[in-house]
Design an enzyme around this catalytic site. Structure first.
Site, PDB file in Angstrom:
ATOM      1  N   TYR A 163       0.819  -1.219   0.000  1.00  0.00           N
ATOM      2  CA  TYR A 163       0.000   0.000   0.000  1.00  0.00           C
ATOM      3  C   TYR A 163       0.846   1.260   0.000  1.00  0.00           C
ATOM      4  CZ  TYR A 163      -2.954  -3.496   2.342  1.00  0.00           C
ATOM      5  OH  TYR A 163      -3.618  -4.625   2.698  1.00  0.00           O
TER       6      TYR A 163
ATOM      7  N   CYS B 215      14.057 -11.163  -2.496  1.00  0.00           N
ATOM      8  CA  CYS B 215      14.473 -10.940  -3.877  1.00  0.00           C
ATOM      9  C   CYS B 215      13.359 -10.291  -4.676  1.00  0.00           C
ATOM     10  CB  CYS B 215      14.907 -12.261  -4.494  1.00  0.00           C
ATOM     11  SG  CYS B 215      16.296 -12.918  -3.588  1.00  0.00           S
TER      12      CYS B 215
END
Ligand code: LLP
Length: 406
Positions: free
Chosen positions: A305, A331
């Site tokens: 968000y 990653c």
């Protein structure tokens, strides 16, 4: 070193990092604020389990007299495991399965918040099959715009949640199957809302519908106002107080109805921190990265968000502040905890504390990159207690069916 710094350092050393730390006393204080604000109004506070489903926390909430808002069979099971009562629990959610409905009926759930006509039909069928009364309320979508992140706004017609006021009226007035009891009405317009106006407007609209229904012989008992009250993640944000928020709902509450509130964030967010350790500091030429041992699998809100959480070193070093990116070990480029933070110098093995992580922190965490989920500690009356141990790689492999190689 202040008492709090010493305590956080001791917890990080004792239990390792990443570590969620919850102040149960503050959660209790927040819960009491809700109760006090409701005063003499007939009411039930139903803590939203999705915000934080830690069993020790659910147990405490049940002991303090809280009810619960669940959105899955799994959450209902956790409430029951923690000693919560089904007859003080409401079941919300757009996609309840038949098995989940059956389990909730058998447990004796207080109220199903039904989100579509098809769900109402299924509920009628299951209640008749099991010969168990189903108390239901329709979740209406009052078509109110609330200023919040688009991912967590829910109260507009374009969102998947609830039914329109017009359809709700039609469904309440439909001839009613024997095992189905219209008992309430619910709405929830979004989360992290920082002003009272949208709550008041939505509540007034829903109250008008209940008045029309009452005139036509459908008297509902529960007025379920959902959750959504925001907190101050950033300096300068000024959310309404719990007292003002509950006051606005009480003003709109139709006479004779019982008020249900489903707070999540406003109950638990500010009471939780995520402790993390600096693994490395590196310069990319343009930016300085501080790589933490907590990542977006532990705290997803910043990535998902663009949410802001204050981040500070537990013990600030002397020296000039500079702007750094706080990132995790995952990653993914989006694995960021804090962008462009002006912080004192940080070095490997320093501890940092990420604030306001008690809601949608652990509960949104995952095992991505085969990372065991963090441990959780509760602080209560000045004492620290491990309430969930850190996961291990065997926990992660427990459901895999392939033979492990010896
Ligand atoms: N009731 C219903 C029906 C809900 O859908 C929600 C939250 C609540 C109550 C509790 O709302 P609260 O008081 O916490 O605002 N993961 C997002 C928040 C999603 C909220 C979903 N529904 C975040 O981390 O910001």
């Amino acid at each position: 070193m202040s008492g709090e710094k010493a305590q956080l350092t001791a917890l990080a050393r004792r239990f390792g990092t990443p570590l969620y730390v919850y102040d149960f006393d503050l959660i209790r204080h927040n819960f009491e604020q809700y109760r006090r604000a409701a005063g003499t109004t007939d009411h039930l506070i139903c803590a939203a389990v999705k915000a934080n489903g830690n069993l020790a926390l659910l147990r405490r909430l049940a002991q303090w007299g809280s009810g619960f808002d669940v959105v899955s069979g799994g959450e209902l099971e956790r409430v029951l495991m923690a000693g919560g009562r089904a007859d003080r629990t409401v079941f919300s959610g757009v996609g309840k399965t038949r098995d989940e409905i059956d389990a909730a009926l058998r447990a004796g759930i207080l109220l199903f918040n039904v989100e579509s006509e098809a769900e109402l039909d299924l509920l009628a069928e299951r209640a008749a099959r099991l010969r168990l009364a189903a108390r239901f309320g329709l979740r209406v979508n009052p078509d109110i715009a609330a200023v919040t992140h688009p991912h967590i706004a829910t109260g507009l017609r374009q969102h998947k949640f609830g039914v329109t006021l017009a359809l709700a009226q039609k469904l309440y007035l439909r001839p009613r199957p024997r095992w189905l009891e219209p008992a309430g009405i619910s709405f929830h317009i979004g989360s992290q809302i920082l002003s009272l106006a949208p709550f008041a407007r939505a509540a007034a609209r829903v109250a008008q519908l209940t008045a029309r229904l009452a005139e036509r012989g459908v008297a509902l008992r529960y007025f379920d106002a959902g959750g959504g009250l925001g907190i101050a993640y950033r300096p300068g944000q000024r959310p309404p107080t719990i007292a003002a928020y509950v006051g606005a709902l009480r003003t709109a509450l139709p006479p004779g109805m019982s008020l249900l509130i489903e707070p999540g964030r406003s109950l638990v967010a500010a009471a939780g921190s995520l402790l993390t350790r600096v693994l490395y500091v590196k310069d990319s030429g343009r930016k300085r990265f501080v790589i933490a041992d907590a990542g977006s699998n532990d705290l997803l809100r910043p990535s998902l968000y663009d949410a802001y959480h204050d981040i500070q070193p537990v013990i600030p070093r002397r020296g000039a502040r500079r702007v750094v990116e706080i990132v995790g070990p995952i990653c993914e480029t989006g694995d960021v905890l804090g962008r462009e933070r002006r912080l004192p110098p940080l070095a490997a093995d320093d501890y940092m504390v990420i604030a306001d992580a008690g809601a949608y922190g652990f509960s949104l965490s995952s095992n991505y990159n085969a990372r065991p989920r963090a441990a959780e500690v509760a602080l209560e009356g000045g004492r620290a207690r491990l309430v969930r141990r850190r996961e291990t790689s065997s926990d992660l492999a427990a459901a895999d069916l392939a033979e492990p190689k010896k």
